[in-house]
Design a protein around this motif. Structure first.
Motif, PDB file in Angstrom:
ATOM      1  N   SER A   1       0.830  -1.202   0.000  1.00 18.16           N
ATOM      2  CA  SER A   1       0.000   0.000   0.000  1.00 18.16           C
ATOM      3  C   SER A   1       0.865   1.253   0.000  1.00 18.16           C
ATOM      4  O   SER A   1       0.574   2.227  -0.692  1.00 18.16           O
ATOM      5  N   PHE A   2       1.953   1.217   0.766  1.00 27.22           N
ATOM      6  CA  PHE A   2       2.865   2.353   0.817  1.00 27.22           C
ATOM      7  C   PHE A   2       3.529   2.563  -0.543  1.00 27.22           C
ATOM      8  O   PHE A   2       3.621   3.683  -1.033  1.00 27.22           O
ATOM      9  N   LEU A   3       3.976   1.460  -1.177  1.00 29.86           N
ATOM     10  CA  LEU A   3       4.574   1.572  -2.513  1.00 29.86           C
ATOM     11  C   LEU A   3       3.562   2.088  -3.535  1.00 29.86           C
ATOM     12  O   LEU A   3       3.907   2.872  -4.421  1.00 29.86           O
ATOM     13  N   CYS A   4       2.334   1.648  -3.416  1.00 25.26           N
ATOM     14  CA  CYS A   4       1.282   2.114  -4.320  1.00 25.26           C
ATOM     15  C   CYS A   4       1.063   3.612  -4.146  1.00 25.26           C
ATOM     16  O   CYS A   4       0.907   4.344  -5.124  1.00 25.26           O
ATOM     17  N   ALA A   5       1.053   4.080  -2.903  1.00 27.08           N
ATOM     18  CA  ALA A   5       0.862   5.512  -2.652  1.00 27.08           C
ATOM     19  C   ALA A   5       2.015   6.321  -3.248  1.00 27.08           C
ATOM     20  O   ALA A   5       1.792   7.369  -3.870  1.00 27.08           O
ATOM     21  N   ILE A   6       3.240   5.833  -3.080  1.00 27.32           N
ATOM     22  CA  ILE A   6       4.398   6.524  -3.663  1.00 27.32           C
ATOM     23  C   ILE A   6       4.278   6.549  -5.178  1.00 27.32           C
ATOM     24  O   ILE A   6       4.505   7.580  -5.830  1.00 27.32           O
ATOM     25  N   HIS A   7       3.904   5.418  -5.756  1.00 26.49           N
ATOM     26  CA  HIS A   7       3.756   5.322  -7.212  1.00 26.49           C
ATOM     27  C   HIS A   7       2.699   6.297  -7.711  1.00 26.49           C
ATOM     28  O   HIS A   7       2.916   7.039  -8.663  1.00 26.49           O
ATOM     29  N   CYS A   8       1.554   6.311  -7.063  1.00 23.89           N
ATOM     30  CA  CYS A   8       0.452   7.166  -7.510  1.00 23.89           C
ATOM     31  C   CYS A   8       0.796   8.651  -7.360  1.00 23.89           C
ATOM     32  O   CYS A   8       0.408   9.462  -8.190  1.00 23.89           O
ATOM     33  N   LEU A   9       1.516   9.001  -6.310  1.00 24.39           N
ATOM     34  CA  LEU A   9       1.878  10.399  -6.113  1.00 24.39           C
ATOM     35  C   LEU A   9       2.998  10.849  -7.041  1.00 24.39           C
ATOM     36  O   LEU A   9       3.071  12.015  -7.411  1.00 24.39           O
TER      37      LEU A   9
END
Length: 126
Positions: A20-28
């Motif tokens: 989830s943290f990696l996804c948030a970084i990716h999306c941002l």
């Protein structure tokens, strides 16, 4: 057995949190990366490679749009493609990446709109 499930469950929570943290970084970061790609690509690829990709994509778009026009009879994808070509031509003349970005967005819009209209009238599933 129960202890084994609890152990793996704990690892799954960590994995889920990490993903989830990696996804948030990716999306941002994606909006920034999309803006930077033309500038980075300018240093990685010579101009003739970029032009070859653009010409190839335009040729494929002209083929697909003209073939599908016979089915849906809507000229809006062609208008988007012509607008895209104008912006690509302006990019070549002015060397402004904004024109390339706008041209790419317009070409992608032409592809998507054509695909949506094709799916409405075509009976063959993709």
């Amino acid at each position: 057995m129960k202890k084994l499930k609890e152990k793996y469950s704990h690892h799954l929570y960590k994995l889920g949190l990490g993903m989830s943290f990696l996804c948030a970084i990716h999306c941002l970061s994606m909006p920034f990366l999309l803006v930077l790609l033309p500038t980075v690509g300018e240093h990685l690829f010579p101009a003739y490679i970029e032009n070859a990709i653009i010409v190839s994509s335009l040729a494929i778009a002209v083929y697909l749009l003209s073939r599908d026009y016979k089915l849906h009879r809507n000229s809006l994808p062609f208008a988007l493609l012509i607008s895209s070509s104008v912006f690509y031509f302006l990019n070549i003349l002015a060397h402004n990446h904004l024109y390339s970005i706008i041209g790419s967005i317009l070409m992608a819009s032409a592809y998507v709109l054509n695909w949506v209209m094709h799916r409405k009238v075509c009976k063959t599933p993709f």
